[in-house]
Design a protein around this motif. Structure first.
Motif, short mmCIF file in Angstrom:
data_model
loop_
_atom_site.label_atom_id
_atom_site.label_comp_id
_atom_site.label_asym_id
_atom_site.label_seq_id
_atom_site.Cartn_x
_atom_site.Cartn_y
_atom_site.Cartn_z
N GLY A 71 -22.85 39.78 59.80
CA GLY A 71 -22.29 38.44 59.75
C GLY A 71 -21.58 38.06 61.04
O GLY A 71 -21.66 36.92 61.50
N ASN A 72 -20.91 39.02 61.64
CA ASN A 72 -20.20 38.75 62.89
C ASN A 72 -21.16 38.34 64.00
O ASN A 72 -20.86 37.44 64.80
CB ASN A 72 -19.42 40.00 63.32
N ILE A 73 -22.33 38.98 64.05
CA ILE A 73 -23.32 38.63 65.07
C ILE A 73 -23.81 37.19 64.87
O ILE A 73 -23.99 36.44 65.85
CB ILE A 73 -24.50 39.62 65.07
N GLU A 74 -24.02 36.79 63.62
CA GLU A 74 -24.43 35.40 63.38
C GLU A 74 -23.32 34.43 63.78
O GLU A 74 -23.59 33.36 64.32
CB GLU A 74 -24.81 35.20 61.92
N ALA A 75 -22.08 34.82 63.52
CA ALA A 75 -20.95 33.98 63.93
C ALA A 75 -20.92 33.84 65.45
O ALA A 75 -20.65 32.76 65.99
CB ALA A 75 -19.63 34.57 63.43
N TYR A 76 -21.22 34.93 66.16
CA TYR A 76 -21.28 34.86 67.62
C TYR A 76 -22.38 33.90 68.07
O TYR A 76 -22.19 33.11 69.00
CB TYR A 76 -21.52 36.25 68.22
N LYS A 77 -23.52 33.96 67.43
CA LYS A 77 -24.65 33.12 67.83
C LYS A 77 -24.32 31.63 67.75
O LYS A 77 -24.75 30.85 68.60
CB LYS A 77 -25.88 33.43 66.98
N VAL A 78 -23.58 31.23 66.73
CA VAL A 78 -23.29 29.79 66.59
C VAL A 78 -22.03 29.36 67.34
O VAL A 78 -21.92 28.20 67.74
CB VAL A 78 -23.22 29.34 65.11
N ASP A 117 -25.97 64.22 57.48
CA ASP A 117 -27.36 64.63 57.28
C ASP A 117 -28.17 63.60 56.48
O ASP A 117 -29.37 63.76 56.31
CB ASP A 117 -27.44 66.01 56.60
N HIS A 118 -27.53 62.53 56.04
CA HIS A 118 -28.23 61.48 55.29
C HIS A 118 -28.75 60.39 56.24
O HIS A 118 -28.58 59.19 56.03
CB HIS A 118 -27.31 60.88 54.22
N VAL A 119 -29.43 60.85 57.27
CA VAL A 119 -29.92 59.97 58.33
C VAL A 119 -30.94 58.97 57.81
O VAL A 119 -31.02 57.84 58.30
CB VAL A 119 -30.53 60.83 59.46
N LEU A 120 -31.72 59.33 56.81
CA LEU A 120 -32.79 58.48 56.30
C LEU A 120 -32.34 57.59 55.15
O LEU A 120 -33.15 56.85 54.58
CB LEU A 120 -33.98 59.34 55.85
N PHE A 121 -31.08 57.64 54.82
CA PHE A 121 -30.51 56.82 53.74
C PHE A 121 -30.15 55.45 54.31
O PHE A 121 -29.44 55.35 55.32
CB PHE A 121 -29.28 57.53 53.17
N GLY A 122 -30.62 54.40 53.68
CA GLY A 122 -30.46 53.05 54.21
C GLY A 122 -29.04 52.60 54.46
O GLY A 122 -28.80 51.74 55.32
N ASP A 123 -28.08 53.16 53.72
CA ASP A 123 -26.69 52.76 53.93
C ASP A 123 -26.18 53.16 55.32
O ASP A 123 -25.19 52.61 55.81
CB ASP A 123 -25.79 53.38 52.86
N TRP A 124 -26.85 54.13 55.95
CA TRP A 124 -26.54 54.48 57.34
C TRP A 124 -27.43 53.73 58.33
O TRP A 124 -27.07 53.59 59.51
CB TRP A 124 -26.71 55.98 57.56
N GLN A 125 -28.56 53.25 57.88
CA GLN A 125 -29.51 52.60 58.79
C GLN A 125 -29.20 51.13 59.06
O GLN A 125 -29.67 50.58 60.05
CB GLN A 125 -30.93 52.75 58.24
N ILE A 126 -28.42 50.49 58.20
CA ILE A 126 -28.10 49.08 58.39
C ILE A 126 -27.43 48.83 59.75
O ILE A 126 -27.60 47.76 60.35
CB ILE A 126 -27.21 48.53 57.24
N ALA A 127 -26.72 49.81 60.26
CA ALA A 127 -26.05 49.64 61.56
C ALA A 127 -27.06 49.31 62.66
O ALA A 127 -26.73 48.62 63.63
CB ALA A 127 -25.29 50.91 61.92
N PHE A 128 -28.30 49.78 62.49
CA PHE A 128 -29.32 49.54 63.51
C PHE A 128 -29.58 48.04 63.71
O PHE A 128 -29.96 47.62 64.81
CB PHE A 128 -30.63 50.24 63.15
N GLN A 129 -29.38 47.24 62.66
CA GLN A 129 -29.58 45.79 62.81
C GLN A 129 -28.72 45.24 63.95
O GLN A 129 -29.20 44.50 64.81
CB GLN A 129 -29.21 45.05 61.52
N THR A 130 -27.46 45.60 63.95
CA THR A 130 -26.54 45.08 64.95
C THR A 130 -26.81 45.68 66.32
O THR A 130 -26.72 44.99 67.35
CB THR A 130 -25.09 45.31 64.52
N TYR A 131 -27.16 46.96 66.36
CA TYR A 131 -27.49 47.57 67.66
C TYR A 131 -28.68 46.85 68.31
O TYR A 131 -28.68 46.58 69.52
CB TYR A 131 -27.82 49.05 67.49
N ILE A 132 -29.70 46.55 67.49
CA ILE A 132 -30.88 45.85 68.02
C ILE A 132 -30.49 44.43 68.46
O ILE A 132 -30.97 43.95 69.50
CB ILE A 132 -32.00 45.82 66.97
N ASP A 133 -29.63 43.79 67.69
CA ASP A 133 -29.19 42.44 68.07
C ASP A 133 -28.44 42.46 69.40
O ASP A 133 -28.64 41.58 70.25
CB ASP A 133 -28.31 41.84 66.97
#
Length: 388
Positions: A71-78, A117-133
């Motif tokens: 959400g913060n990234i979207e706030a930055y965009k606008v 060790d839960h690298v493949l669990f989505g709750d840890w993968q959501i961070a990648f959205q912001t890194y890619i942004d």
């Protein structure tokens, strides 16, 4: 003399006043929501400044913190407020642009887990959205910022497993990661695996009759029922899915063979959710059984509002049908959920279902709820800007 002045007033001023009235009516007809982009901008800044001032230290990369940053990234965009981008960058740097940090691939897991060790669990993968942004917003100059995201997701796609998304929240957490990585790499496998994983999720959680999602297989009717014997669809769980579909559709190439299928599902959910909106604009925690856990709830409502606004803004949802829904939910979000100091209240605490008797009040707030609110407010800004 008085009569003459009155006549002059009618001849000269009335057409101007009439024109003004016509303009105002035209604007109201086109938007229905009586709010200006400056008002929305003020709300975004009030909410986000309050949150960041109250939380000066970056948290970890687990889902609830990471959801705020989407959400913060979207706030930055606008807003183009550099402080917002710097806040997310500080968080990303603190977490080394990683989710869970294990480097031993033989130990990587995707069941529920909060350890490294839960690298493949989505709750840890959501961070990648912001890194890619961040990588994209900075001109795609530093591939190190998405190196871990690519390593993890490409390893995952190389396995034979397809049941990675076994809970509704995971669709928001990871589906957009797949489309974002497709857009920066051009690797079609991201879209193929997204569809494969989503088909599995649909097979265990989607209810075709209600056109909504159970939170996970434990909550499928009739094995699980609401307090009044109904199907128990958790609002925030469906909010994750509805918002996730919006984010995926917007990132998919126009010629994607999956695009129309996802749009059909998105429209079906929009129609189903419309029928269960409460008169005050919010959705109760158990969508089809308001008495199961009655009262205000902000996180699900904000995600739904974001989805509706994005759909209308991009010509996917019918404006005439859904602007009244948006008007109602925005009234709740801006008049009830938003507090004078910028705090967002009535956010159901971390959990996985609607809990009878659970207290959710004006003091109930959370990072993921603020993230959902910023998503909705940022899309509302675009709506108001388009209709000014």
């Amino acid at each position: 003399m008085k009569q003459k002045i009155t006549s002059i007033f009618c001849i000269v001023l009335m057409p101007i006043l009439f024109l003004g009235c016509k303009t105002r009516l035209k604007v109201e007809e086109s938007t229905s929501v009586n709010i200006s982009k400056n008002e929305v901008l003020s709300i975004i800044n009030k909410v986000n400044t309050h949150w960041q001032e109250m939380h000066p230290n970056p948290g970890n990369a687990f889902w609830h913190v990471a959801a705020y940053h989407t959400g913060n990234i979207e706030a930055y965009k606008v807003t183009e407020n550099q402080q917002y981008l710097e806040y997310s960058k500080a968080w990303a740097e603190k977490n080394e642009y990683k989710g869970a940090k294990s480097n031993n691939k033989s130990d990587w897991k995707y069941n529920y887990g909060e350890t490294d060790d839960h690298v493949l669990f989505g709750d840890w993968q959501i961070a990648f959205q912001t890194y890619i942004d961040i990588f994209t917003l900075e001109g795609k100059k530093d591939p190190e910022k998405i190196k871990r995201a690519r390593e993890v997701m490409e390893y995952q796609m190389g396995t034979s497993a397809y049941d990675y998304w076994w809970w509704a929240d995971g669709l928001y957490m990871v589906m957009p990661v797949m489309t974002k990585l497709y857009n920066v790499t051009g690797n079609e496998l991201y879209l193929e695996k997204l569809n494969e994983y989503l088909n599995y999720a649909n097979s265990i959680m989607y209810d075709a009759e209600a056109q909504l999602y159970f939170r996970d297989a434990k909550y499928v009717y009739p094995k699980h029922k609401s307090a009044n014997g109904k199907k128990d669809f958790w609002a925030r769980g469906n909010g994750w899915v509805f918002a996730g579909l919006a984010k995926v559709i917007q990132d998919l190439p126009k010629n994607s063979k999956y695009r129309e299928e996802y749009i059909i599902r998105f429209k079906a959910m929009a129609n189903a959710l419309k029928a269960s909106q409460q008169p005050e604009g919010y959705w109760t925690r158990s969508i089809l059984d308001p008495e199961h856990a009655p009262g205000y709830e902000t996180s699900g409502t904000a995600f739904f509002t974001y989805g509706y606004l994005w759909g209308v803004n991009n010509g996917i949802l019918d404006k005439k049908t859904y602007v009244p829904v948006i008007e109602n939910s925005w009234t709740y979000l801006s008049k009830v959920a938003l507090q004078d100091d910028g705090k967002i209240g009535y956010v159901q605490p971390i959990g996985e279902r609607a809990i009878p008797g659970q207290v959710v009040d004006v003091n109930s707030t959370a990072d993921f709820g603020v993230g959902a609110y910023l998503l909705a407010a940022s899309e509302m800004y675009r709506f108001a800007n388009n209709n000014d």
